[in-house]
Design a protein around this motif. Sequence first.
Motif, PDB file in Angstrom:
ATOM      1  N   GLY A  16      41.914  17.416  79.476  1.00 25.75           N
ATOM      2  CA  GLY A  16      40.913  17.787  80.478  1.00 25.75           C
ATOM      3  C   GLY A  16      40.601  16.655  81.426  1.00 25.75           C
ATOM      4  O   GLY A  16      40.460  16.859  82.636  1.00 25.75           O
ATOM      5  N   THR A  64      42.946  25.082  82.297  1.00 22.22           N
ATOM      6  CA  THR A  64      42.484  23.774  82.774  1.00 22.22           C
ATOM      7  C   THR A  64      42.685  23.647  84.282  1.00 22.22           C
ATOM      8  O   THR A  64      41.823  23.121  84.988  1.00 22.22           O
ATOM      9  N   THR A 224      42.274  24.122  74.842  1.00 18.78           N
ATOM     10  CA  THR A 224      41.658  24.566  76.091  1.00 18.78           C
ATOM     11  C   THR A 224      40.142  24.414  76.058  1.00 18.78           C
ATOM     12  O   THR A 224      39.536  23.939  77.032  1.00 18.78           O
ATOM     13  N   SER A 227      39.232  20.808  76.470  1.00 19.54           N
ATOM     14  CA  SER A 227      39.674  20.254  77.760  1.00 19.54           C
ATOM     15  C   SER A 227      38.782  20.721  78.903  1.00 19.54           C
ATOM     16  O   SER A 227      38.551  19.962  79.859  1.00 19.54           O
TER      17      SER A 227
END
Length: 265
Positions: A16, A64, A224, A227
């Motif tokens: 991220g 992202t 995910t 991030s």
Amino acid sequence: MLTEAIILILAGSVVGTLSGLLGIGGGLIIVPILTFVLVHFHQITFDQSILMAIGTSLASIVFTGGVSSFYHTKRNNMDWSIATQYIPGVLLGSTMMAFVIPHLNIAFIKHTFIVYTFLAAYEILKAPTIKSAVQLPAVFFANIYGFAIASISTVIGIGGGTMFVPYFIYHKVKPRLAVGLSSSLGIFIGLGASFGFIKNGLHVSQLPQFSIGYIYLPGLILITSSSLIFVRLATKWIHQISVLSLKKIFACSLFLIGLSMLFAG
């Protein structure tokens, strides 16, 4: 299971940060880590694990990249009129390559990419401060380049930031805008590639539980979710860093990525 979850959450936080700050999808981190997780925690063969890691990495980039693009757009680091010129080529390249990846010589593409990271880092470091107007190619050539980047990115499992950002900077796009554009195009690399990886793996046996084709859902969710928190933070940090510092950070990241791939075997 707890150890696996912690590893994937930590990987997601790094991904991220890279996505929001540098426009990099994070696949060069996700792919080796997730390959290790699948081999050691689920006893999946290395060949199947790396395909699943690449597919999962590219699927995560849809999320992202989407969040990163949203915040870059809010902070005026995005120009969709430029991005739309590249989207058709990007979608075509990522979708086609996802279907042919099992038949490719991955080693050749990997070493070509390593050379590229070193050359791109050098070009960014020696480039002067950007003052002239944006000089982007016509739509036809934009799509050819988008197709090429998406094809290579799909093989490696990345969102294309290590190639799109230097490309846009070379064409006189300011670094912050180049990062925003790269994040947006990563969405479409992920979409096209995810379709191919799901379709390719639907009838493959001995894949881990909770998988859809070559996409490992627990890994996708954990990476995910963590991030997305750091994407938002990183899109704020980018305004606190000078253009020169941002270019240096990106160039150093390219060198480290190239070295990590070189010594990975």
